[in-house]
Design a protein around this motif. Structure first.
Motif, mmCIF file in Angstrom:
data_model
loop_
_atom_site.group_PDB
_atom_site.id
_atom_site.type_symbol
_atom_site.label_atom_id
_atom_site.label_comp_id
_atom_site.label_asym_id
_atom_site.label_seq_id
_atom_site.Cartn_x
_atom_site.Cartn_y
_atom_site.Cartn_z
ATOM 1 N N LEU B 265 0.866 -1.152 -0.139
ATOM 2 C CA LEU B 265 0.015 -0.179 -0.074
ATOM 3 C C LEU B 265 0.832 1.218 -0.019
ATOM 4 O O LEU B 265 1.685 1.439 0.809
ATOM 5 C CB LEU B 265 -1.085 0.055 1.276
ATOM 6 N N VAL B 266 0.580 1.992 -0.949
ATOM 7 C CA VAL B 266 1.426 3.309 -1.118
ATOM 8 C C VAL B 266 0.328 4.478 -1.159
ATOM 9 O O VAL B 266 -0.689 4.279 -1.779
ATOM 10 C CB VAL B 266 2.314 3.669 -2.227
ATOM 11 N N ARG B 267 0.600 5.440 -0.142
ATOM 12 C CA ARG B 267 -0.466 6.379 0.038
ATOM 13 C C ARG B 267 0.015 7.713 -0.921
ATOM 14 O O ARG B 267 0.975 7.635 -1.330
ATOM 15 C CB ARG B 267 -0.326 6.869 1.440
ATOM 16 N N TYR B 268 -1.304 8.313 -1.291
ATOM 17 C CA TYR B 268 -1.125 9.594 -2.041
ATOM 18 C C TYR B 268 -1.804 10.685 -1.209
ATOM 19 O O TYR B 268 -3.121 10.438 -0.957
ATOM 20 C CB TYR B 268 -1.733 9.288 -3.583
ATOM 21 N N ASN B 269 -1.278 11.734 -0.900
ATOM 22 C CA ASN B 269 -1.732 12.629 -0.138
ATOM 23 C C ASN B 269 -2.125 14.151 -0.943
ATOM 24 O O ASN B 269 -1.413 14.824 -1.489
ATOM 25 C CB ASN B 269 -0.559 13.419 0.940
ATOM 26 N N GLU B 298 4.839 4.253 -10.428
ATOM 27 C CA GLU B 298 6.504 3.997 -10.509
ATOM 28 C C GLU B 298 6.741 3.349 -9.095
ATOM 29 O O GLU B 298 7.484 2.318 -8.705
ATOM 30 C CB GLU B 298 7.264 5.129 -10.807
ATOM 31 N N VAL B 299 6.143 3.938 -7.808
ATOM 32 C CA VAL B 299 6.730 3.585 -6.783
ATOM 33 C C VAL B 299 6.133 2.197 -6.168
ATOM 34 O O VAL B 299 6.863 1.245 -5.730
ATOM 35 C CB VAL B 299 6.687 4.851 -5.411
ATOM 36 N N VAL B 300 5.171 2.127 -6.426
ATOM 37 C CA VAL B 300 4.120 1.000 -6.098
ATOM 38 C C VAL B 300 4.743 -0.326 -7.080
ATOM 39 O O VAL B 300 5.009 -1.425 -6.286
ATOM 40 C CB VAL B 300 2.794 0.977 -6.396
ATOM 41 N N ASN B 301 5.123 -0.057 -8.379
ATOM 42 C CA ASN B 301 5.516 -1.167 -8.978
ATOM 43 C C ASN B 301 6.953 -1.582 -8.632
ATOM 44 O O ASN B 301 7.260 -2.676 -8.655
ATOM 45 C CB ASN B 301 5.542 -0.847 -10.499
ATOM 46 N N SER B 302 7.789 -0.424 -8.202
ATOM 47 C CA SER B 302 9.115 -0.814 -7.690
ATOM 48 C C SER B 302 9.081 -1.762 -6.512
ATOM 49 O O SER B 302 10.023 -2.649 -6.370
ATOM 50 C CB SER B 302 9.895 0.273 -7.382
ATOM 51 N N ARG B 303 8.035 -1.627 -5.319
ATOM 52 C CA ARG B 303 7.981 -2.559 -4.462
ATOM 53 C C ARG B 303 7.443 -3.740 -4.748
ATOM 54 O O ARG B 303 7.563 -5.019 -4.396
ATOM 55 C CB ARG B 303 7.288 -1.656 -3.379
ATOM 56 N N ILE B 304 6.291 -3.888 -5.646
ATOM 57 C CA ILE B 304 5.900 -5.183 -6.033
ATOM 58 C C ILE B 304 7.075 -6.022 -6.876
ATOM 59 O O ILE B 304 7.017 -7.132 -6.397
ATOM 60 C CB ILE B 304 4.831 -5.115 -7.289
ATOM 61 N N ARG B 305 7.798 -5.429 -7.752
ATOM 62 C CA ARG B 305 8.628 -6.225 -8.436
ATOM 63 C C ARG B 305 10.007 -6.791 -7.289
ATOM 64 O O ARG B 305 10.258 -7.815 -7.539
ATOM 65 C CB ARG B 305 9.344 -5.150 -9.248
#
Lengths: 324, 528
Positions: B265-269, B298-305
Motif C-alpha cells: 500500500l502506497v499512499r497519496y496525499n 512507479e513507486v508501487v511497481n518498484s515495491r511489487i517487483r
C-alpha cells in the motif's frame, strides 16, 4: 436515481394564512373541534397549515420517517411541549416588532413570514400571546409531497403529527392520498384521539396506522391535564383497534397525575378489554418546551417508569415499553 | 533544515536513507533506536520483536525509483506508510481457508477438518502461520456452516465463542477482520450474538444485499453495531460488480480477492499534492494529478517487483505452494487521503474560502472531479503483477495513520463539518462509486436508534442504493468509539496514556491519534 438536494424547505415568501375567504372563521384564538373551515365544496385539494417538516425521525413510528407537524390543536394541555402549535395565527401583529431580522411583515391586516430572512431565533414565538406562531406555511398536498420526495428513498413512511393532526383531517387525507399515489411509503397519524368518528372513517383507507395519546385514564386527571374529556379518546382507541390500524397507545407519565401503578393498571386493563397485543408506550414527561406550571414539574425517574411498565405488564398486556 | 535532506522527514526512522540504507554515520542513531525499543515499558515481547525486525529491514535501501518519484516521497505527496525499505512479504493476504479445511495442509500437518472442533482449531492454527499481519480471518459463516451440525446447538455456541475469543486474543488488533453474509446462516447468527457479548476488537463486516440478506439477520446486525460499532455494512451488490463474488474485506475496510491479497500500500496525499501545483484547480487536476500518479505507480511497481522478483516469496511459501494463495489474485493499493484539505485549499485559492467540502455544491463537485480524475489516471498505468485486479493497481481511500496531522482520512468530509445525514451520504456516495478498493463513511446515531433499528436499516439500504460501499455505524454513549476506520476501547486509550502494556497494537496507533487529533475521540459528541 440520485436526487438533487436543493434546500426544499425555503420558499420565497409565504403569507401564512393569506388565503382570503377560506380562512374566515379560522382567525379566532382558542380550541376548535374540527377543520370545517378548511373544507371547501369544490374538488380542490384541501389547504394545510404546516408548522414544520422533519426529514428524519426514529421516534414517530416504524422505521425512519418524515414527520409533518400541523398547526392547531383542540386540547390545551398543561404540559404541552409545543404550545406555539396550539392555535392558528390571528394576525394580531404583536410578534412583528420582536423579529430582529425583519423576517415578519404586517400588511393588509395580515402577518407574513419570510423564511429566507428568518434565523429561527423564535423570538416571535416567545412574543406571541396566543399560543401560536407566524412561522406557519399554507401548502397543498402535492407541494408538501414535493418537499418529502427527495429523501423518500431513506424513509419507511410519513407521519403526520401536530398540534393535533386530525384537526386538518381533510388535508391529511388528501396528502396521504398523494403519498400513496407517488410512493410506497406507509402513513401514520399521531393523534390525541379526541376526533369525530367520521373523520377517522375518512382517513382509514389512506392511513396505515394511528398512534393515539391517552393522556390519562382517570377522567378527572385527563380533564385537568388537557381541558377535555377522554371518553371520545377511548372510543377512538377501540375503533382503530377493531380496524387493525392502532400502531401504539402512548402515555406521557406526569408526576402527580398519572404516575401511579394504579393508573398504569387501569390504562392497561382498559386496553386488555380490547386486545392484549396492543402496544403501550410510557413516555417520560420532560419540562423542555413547556410553559406555565409544568416548567417546574419533575421528570419521572427510572424507578417510576419501571413500575409503570411492570404494572401494565402485570395487568396482562404483552407489549409495554418506556422511552429512554 | 532542508526538507529535501532525505534522512530527516518525519515519515521515516531517523537512521533510514532511501537510496543508501543505513550508513556508518547513522549507526549511533540506529543503536539508540534499537535500545529505545528494547527498553520500551509499553510494549510486550511480540511488539518489541516486530519493531526490531522492521528496524533491521529498514537498514536496507529502498527499491530504486526515479529522482522525481523520490522527490515526491520527500515532499510527502507519496507516503510509504512504514512498510519499510524491503517488502519481503505481501502487506495483506486473504487465504482460501476453505481449501485448507477441506484438503488439510501438508506443511501444517493437518488432515481435512471433520467437525466444528477441528475446523476452528485448523483456522486458529492457520492464523498463527499467516505470512502477513493477520488482517483476514475468513468468511466465517461460509467456513464453519458446513460443520455447525456436527455438534449440538449448545456445544456449537460454546465452541464458536471460544474460537472467537481466542482469535481476538491471539491477534488482538482491530485490523483483524472477519466477514459474514450475505446469506443468513446459523453461524452468522451465532457469531453476532457472541460478538455482542464478548466485545472483542476483531473487526466484522456483513456483506449486505437487500434481496439476499434476511431482514431479521440485518436487524440483528444493526442492533449489534449500535452497541459495539460492528459489523460494517458492506454493499455486496456494488462490490460484486467490481470484484466478482470472491472478494473479501480485510484490515480496516480493504477489499481484495479471496485467495489473493495486496502486495503493498502506497499512499497519496491530496493535500500535499496541492504544493506541487500553481494553486489553480486546472493545474492541480489536469497537470499535477496525471504527473504525480504516474510517479506513484512507479513507486508501487518498484515495491511489487522487489517482492515478486527479488525475495522469492511466491516460490517458497507453503501458502502459495499448497494453493491457499495464488499470485495472480494479487494487486496493490494506491491509497488516497487528505481530499478535504485539497478541495478547501483550491477553493480558497479561487477566492472562495467559504466554500467547504461537505457543504458547498461547487466544492463537492470539485471533490468528485479530483477523485474521478485520480482514478482515470491510475487506470492508465499497468500495475506490475496485478492480475488480481485486471492488471491495475487498486484505488483505495486510506483511513489515516497516527502521524497524519491536520489531514482528513481518505475522502471523508472532516468530522464536525458533515452536512445533514442525507446530504452527507449523497456527497460521499459519489466518491464511493469511483473508489472500489475500500472506502467507508462513518455514521453515528443517538440512543433512539436502538429502539428503532428498522430506521437505521432504511438508511443503510438507501445509502447503498446511492452507491455507498461501506458504512460503519455507531451510537453515542456506546463503549466503543470509532477512530477513523478501526475500533478502540476508551479504557485502553486511558491506559496507553499511562504507558501501561497493551496487547492491542491498533490501540497504540489510536493513542497516537489521541495526541495529535483529539477531535477523533470526540466523535461521540458530534451531531448525528
Amino acid at each position: 436515481m440520485l436526487p438533487d438536494w436543493p434546500c426544499v424547505f425555503r420558499t420565497s415568501l409565504s403569507y401564512n394564512g393569506a388565503a382570503g375567504s377560506a380562512l374566515k372563521g379560522m382567525r379566532s384564538v382558542g380550541t376548535r373541534s374540527r377543520d370545517e373551515a378548511l373544507r371547501n365544496e369544490s374538488n380542490e385539494p384541501a389547504i394545510g397549515f404546516v408548522n414544520k417538516v422533519l426529514s428524519q425521525s426514529f421516534v414517530d413510528g416504524p422505521g425512519n420517517r418524515a414527520v409533518v407537524f400541523l398547526q392547531g390543536c383542540n386540547f390545551n394541555c398543561l404540559y404541552c411541549h409545543n404550545p406555539y402549535m396550539i392555535n392558528l395565527c390571528n394576525h394580531c401583529s404583536q410578534c412583528v416588532s420582536h423579529c430582529p431580522e425583519g423576517a415578519l411583515i404586517f400588511k393588509d391586516g395580515l402577518v407574513a413570514w419570510n423564511p429566507e430572512a428568518c434565523i429561527e431565533c423564535d423570538a416571535c414565538i416567545q412574543a406571541c400571546p396566543h399560543n401560536s406562531s407566524p412561522q406557519v406555511r399554507r401548502t397543498n398536498p402535492h407541494d408538501l409531497w414535493l418537499e418529502i420526495e427527495p429523501f423518500a428513498p431513506f424513509l419507511s413512511g410519513v407521519t403526520v403529527s401536530g398540534g393535533e393532526a386530525m384537526q386538518q383531517a381533510q388535508f391529511v387525507r388528501d396528502f396521504f392520498t398523494e403519498v400513496k399515489a407517488q410512493s410506497n411509503l406507509n402513513t401514520l397519524i399521531q393523534t390525541n384521539g379526541d376526533v369525530p368518528r367520521e373523520d377517522l372513517e375518512e382517513l382509514l383507507p389512506v392511513t396505515d396506522w394511528f398512534m393515539v395519546d391517552l393522556k390519562a385514564f382517570d377522567p378527572a386527571a385527563h380533564r385537568e391535564l388537557t381541558g377535555s374529556e377522554n371518553e371520545r379518546v377511548m372510543d377512538t382507541i377501540r375503533f382503530l383497534a377493531r380496524h387493525k390500524k392502532l400502531f401504539q397507545v402512548r402515555q406521557v407519565v406526569v408526576p402527580g397525575f398519572n404516575d401511579s401503578e394504579a393508573e398504569a393498571k387501569q390504562t392497561a386493563g382498559f386496553l386488555m378489554t380490547i386486545d392484549p397485543a396492543i402496544d403501550l408506550l410510557f413516555l417520560r414527561f420532560r419540562s423542555h418546551g413547556t410553559r406555565g406550571i409544568a416548567e417546574a414539574w419533575e421528570t419521572p425517574g427510572n424507578e417510576v417508569m419501571a413500575s409503570m411498565v411492570a404494572a401494565a405488564e402485570e395487568a396482562g398486556l404483552d407489549q409495554v415499553h418506556r422511552s429512554i | 533544515m532542508d526538507k529535501h535532506d532525505s534522512t530527516i522527514y518525519s515519515k521515516f526512522n531517523p537512521y533510514e536513507d532511501l537510496q543508501q540504507g543505513l550508513t556508518s554515520e547513522k549507526l549511533d542513531v540506529y543503536r539508540k533506536s534499537v535500545l529505545d525499543t528494547l527498553k520500551s515499558p509499553g510494549m510486550i515481547l511480540r511488539q518489541k520483536r516486530d519493531t526490531l525486525a522492521l528496524g533491521a529491514m529498514c537498514a536496507l535501501p529502498y527499491p530504486q525509483v526515479s529522482d522525481r518519484a523520490r522527490r515526491l516521497i520527500e515532499d510527502e505527496v507519496i507516503c510509504l506508510i512504514s512498510e519499510g525499505a524491503a517488502p519481503y512479504h505481501p502487506r495483506y493476504v486473504a487465504p482460501d481457508y476453505q481449501k485448507l479445511l477441506s484438503l488439510g495442509s501438508e506443511f501444517l500437518e493437518l488432515a481435512p477438518a471433520t467437525d466444528l472442533y477441528e475446523a476452528t482449531a485448523h483456522l486458529l492454527t492457520a492464523y498463527y502461520y499467516l505470512p502477513s499481519e493477520p488482517v483476514f480471518l475468513g468468511r466465517i459463516d461460509h467456513l464453519l456452516e458446513p460443520f455447525i451440525d456436527t455438534v449440538d446447538e449448545d456445544t456449537a455456541a460454546h465452541v464458536l465463542r471460544s474460537f472467537w475469543l481466542m482469535a481476538d486474543r491471539l491477534n488482538p488488533s482491530a485490523f483483524s477482520h472477519a466477514n459474514i453474509g450475505p446469506q443468513e446462516t446459523k453461524v452468522g447468527r451465532l457469531l453476532l450474538t457472541i460478538d455482542r457479548k464478548l466485545k472483542t476488537l476483531t473487526n466484522l463486516t456483513l456483506r449486505y444485499h437487500p434481496d439476499i440478506t434476511s431482514d431479521s439477520f440485518a436487524l440483528q446486525a444493526v442492533a449489534n453495531t449500535l452497541e459495539v460499532t460492528k459489523p460494517y455494512f458492506l454493499n455486496h451488490q456494488a462490490m460484486t460488480e467490481a470484484w466478482g463474488d470472491n472478494y473479501v474485506t480485510a484490515s480496516c475496510y480493504n477489499t481484495m480477492r479471496l485467495g489473493g491479497g495486496i502486495y503493498t500500500l502506497v499512499r497519496y496525499n491530496f493535500k500535499e499534492a496541492l504544493a506541487q501545483s500553481d494553486g489553480t484547480i486546472s493545474d492541480y487536476v489536469d497537470r499535477v494529478i496525471p504527473e504525480t500518479v504516474e510517479r506513484l505507480v512507479e513507486v508501487v511497481n518498484s515495491r511489487i517487483r522487489y517482492l515478486v522478483e527479488e525475495t522469492g516469496w511466491f516460490e517458497t511459501n507453503f501458502w502459495v505452494q499448497e494453493g491457499f494463495l495464488v499470485r495472480d489474485r494479487f494487486t496493490a493499493y494506491a491509497g488516497v487521503y487528505g481530499l478535504a484539505e485539497a478541495v478547501n485549499g483550491l477553493m480558497a485559492n479561487a477566492g472562495r474560502p467559504d466554500a467547504r467540502y461537505g457543504s458547498d455544491p461547487v466544492a463537492n463537485e470539485l471533490a468528485e472531479r479530483i477523485v474521478v480524475r485520480f482514478g482515470e489516471e491510475l487506470a492508465k498505468h499497468p500495475g506490475a503483477y496485478c492480475e488480481g485486479k485486471n492488471g491495475q493497481i487498486t484505488y483505495h481511500a486510506q483511513v489515516g495513520i497516527s502521524s497524519d496531522i491536520d489531514v482528513t482520512p481518505g475522502t471523508r468530509i472532516p468530522t464536525g463539518e458533515e452536512p445533514d445525514l442525507y446530504a452527507h451520504l449523497a456527497t460521499e456516495a459519489l466518491l464511493h462509486r469511483a473508489i472500489d478498493g475500500g472506502i467507508s463513511t462513518i455514521l453515528e446515531f443517538d440512543q433512539t436508534a436502538k429502539e428503532n433499528p428498522e430506521a437505521v436499516l432504511d438508511i443503510i439500504r438507501a445509502a447503498h442504493e446511492m452507491g455507498i460501499r461501506t458504512l460503519s455505524i455507531g451510537s453515542a454513549n456506546s463503549e466503543f468509539i470509532r477512530v477513523s476506520g478501526w475500533l478502540i476501547r476508551r479504557s485502553d486509550l486511558d491506559r496507553a496514556k499511562d504507558e501501561k502494556a497493551l496487547r492491542h497494537s491498533s490501540s497504540y496507533l489510536a493513542a497516537g491519534f489521541f495526541d495529535t487529533k483529539p477531535i477523533h475521540l470526540h466523535r461521540i459528541e458530534r451531531k448525528v
